[in-house]
Write a protein that holds these residues in place. Sequence first.
Motif, short mmCIF file in Angstrom:
data_model
loop_
_atom_site.label_atom_id
_atom_site.label_comp_id
_atom_site.label_asym_id
_atom_site.label_seq_id
_atom_site.Cartn_x
_atom_site.Cartn_y
_atom_site.Cartn_z
N LEU A 1 6.05 -3.78 -12.00
CA LEU A 1 5.42 -4.81 -12.81
C LEU A 1 4.96 -5.99 -11.97
N LYS A 2 5.81 -6.44 -11.06
CA LYS A 2 5.45 -7.56 -10.19
C LYS A 2 4.28 -7.19 -9.29
N GLY A 3 4.30 -5.95 -8.79
CA GLY A 3 3.20 -5.50 -7.94
C GLY A 3 1.88 -5.44 -8.69
N ILE A 4 1.91 -4.92 -9.90
CA ILE A 4 0.69 -4.84 -10.71
C ILE A 4 0.17 -6.24 -11.03
N GLU A 5 1.09 -7.12 -11.41
CA GLU A 5 0.69 -8.49 -11.75
C GLU A 5 0.00 -9.17 -10.56
N ARG A 6 0.56 -8.98 -9.39
CA ARG A 6 0.00 -9.60 -8.18
C ARG A 6 -1.38 -9.02 -7.87
N LEU A 7 -1.53 -7.72 -7.98
CA LEU A 7 -2.78 -7.07 -7.59
C LEU A 7 -3.88 -7.27 -8.63
N VAL A 8 -3.52 -7.32 -9.90
CA VAL A 8 -4.51 -7.55 -10.95
C VAL A 8 -5.20 -8.90 -10.74
N LYS A 9 -4.44 -9.88 -10.28
CA LYS A 9 -5.01 -11.20 -10.02
C LYS A 9 -6.06 -11.15 -8.92
N LYS A 10 -5.99 -10.10 -8.10
CA LYS A 10 -6.96 -9.92 -7.02
C LYS A 10 -8.10 -9.01 -7.44
N GLY A 11 -8.10 -8.59 -8.70
CA GLY A 11 -9.17 -7.76 -9.20
C GLY A 11 -8.98 -6.27 -8.97
N VAL A 12 -7.75 -5.84 -8.66
CA VAL A 12 -7.47 -4.43 -8.40
C VAL A 12 -7.21 -3.70 -9.71
N ASN A 13 -7.76 -2.49 -9.85
CA ASN A 13 -7.64 -1.73 -11.10
C ASN A 13 -6.91 -0.40 -10.96
N ARG A 14 -6.63 0.03 -9.73
CA ARG A 14 -5.95 1.30 -9.51
C ARG A 14 -4.82 1.10 -8.50
N PHE A 15 -3.68 1.77 -8.76
CA PHE A 15 -2.51 1.54 -7.93
C PHE A 15 -1.85 2.86 -7.52
N VAL A 16 -1.23 2.83 -6.36
CA VAL A 16 -0.37 3.91 -5.89
C VAL A 16 1.05 3.36 -5.79
N ILE A 17 2.00 4.07 -6.35
CA ILE A 17 3.40 3.72 -6.19
C ILE A 17 3.87 4.28 -4.85
N TYR A 18 4.34 3.39 -3.98
CA TYR A 18 4.73 3.80 -2.63
C TYR A 18 6.22 3.55 -2.43
N PHE A 19 7.00 4.61 -2.50
CA PHE A 19 8.42 4.53 -2.19
C PHE A 19 8.53 4.50 -0.66
N GLN A 20 8.73 3.29 -0.14
CA GLN A 20 8.50 3.05 1.28
C GLN A 20 9.77 3.00 2.13
N SER A 21 10.74 2.22 1.71
CA SER A 21 11.87 1.92 2.61
C SER A 21 12.89 3.05 2.66
N TYR A 22 13.35 3.31 3.88
CA TYR A 22 14.37 4.33 4.12
C TYR A 22 13.91 5.72 3.65
N SER A 23 14.87 6.57 3.24
CA SER A 23 14.54 7.97 2.94
C SER A 23 14.62 8.21 1.44
N ASN A 24 13.48 8.34 0.81
CA ASN A 24 13.41 8.33 -0.65
C ASN A 24 13.61 9.67 -1.33
N THR A 25 14.10 10.65 -0.57
CA THR A 25 14.60 11.88 -1.17
C THR A 25 16.07 12.08 -0.81
N ILE B 1 4.77 3.49 -15.15
CA ILE B 1 4.79 2.72 -16.39
C ILE B 1 3.42 2.18 -16.79
N ASP B 2 2.38 2.56 -16.07
CA ASP B 2 1.06 1.99 -16.34
C ASP B 2 0.00 3.06 -16.11
N ASP B 3 -0.96 3.14 -17.03
CA ASP B 3 -2.00 4.16 -16.94
C ASP B 3 -2.91 3.97 -15.73
N ARG B 4 -2.88 2.79 -15.13
CA ARG B 4 -3.73 2.52 -13.97
C ARG B 4 -3.10 3.03 -12.66
N ILE B 5 -1.90 3.55 -12.74
CA ILE B 5 -1.26 4.18 -11.58
C ILE B 5 -1.88 5.56 -11.38
#
Length: 300
Positions: free
Chosen positions: A62-86, A102-106
């Motif tokens: 939610l925080k990521g979407i809120e931040r990016l929407v303010k920049k005019g971004v309409n499409r997002f990728v969820i990136y499980f980044q830190s450490y080993s996510n499996t 949680i969002d159709d724009r993902i």
Amino acid sequence: MVIYTLNQYFKEKFGEKVYKISIDAGLTCPNRDGTKGEGGCIYCDNSSFVFTKGYSIKDQVLKGIERLVKKGVNRFVIYFQSYSNTYCNDEYFIDMIKESLIDDRIVGIFIGTRPDVINEKKLQFLTQLIDRYDIFMEYGLQSAHDKTLKFINRGHSVDDFEKAVLLTKSFGLKITTHLILGLPYETKSEMIDSTKYVASLGIDAVKFHHLHIVKGTKLAELYIKNQLKGFKLLTEDEYIELLAEGISYLKKDTIIARLVGDAPKNLLIAPDWPKNKADFTNKFYSYLKNHDIFQGKYNQ
């Protein structure tokens, strides 16, 4: 086209820019918790790229979407980044993926992990999402040489990586691989061989990094105490030369998801480049043009 970038891939697939939302799922690695070792990779300090620790996965999204929407971004990728996510049980893995969507724009899911902590059940679950999301399994390799993997305390082998790639491909999922140029005691030809190896496996995307030394890591300790006898960090010009040669062995449709690494200035010990990523990219493209090098030159 000189190189095929991730931005180009996104624009072709989705018709616009797509931005990542980095997620910390609260996991660790088997070479940190004592299962395979302790201390993690000698160069690794996750604080250099984790900014969302302490929030639930849903709140991070939610925080990521809120931040990016303010920049005019309409499409997002969820990136499980830190450490080993499996590196978790199958139920938690499935729950954390579901919690993030949680969002159709993902439009995509990128999962950073190690090649030795993946299994069929997790991959099978992801295949159920392929029709809706662009999914990349992001496996750290760093080097295609076992001697180097042992020195940097990766805790897995090149064979482990290859098995993970073949398993992942059998489920029809895409793969991104990380490679570090400039690791201690590797020759330039060995670094190029790592890129050739990745190309031979038909990897979908590659992230290139230069070796940088950040505070709080084992590598920093060795570097400061002058215990890396005979080792020298690559200069920016040396890195550009290696990078250029490396991409010439990649297929033209392999996505180059990153050209150079970065780290917060307050954590970075060395090297002192790139000063600016845009300047680095321009310098790199100029080198390619001046030397008639392009992606796929030797892998048509």
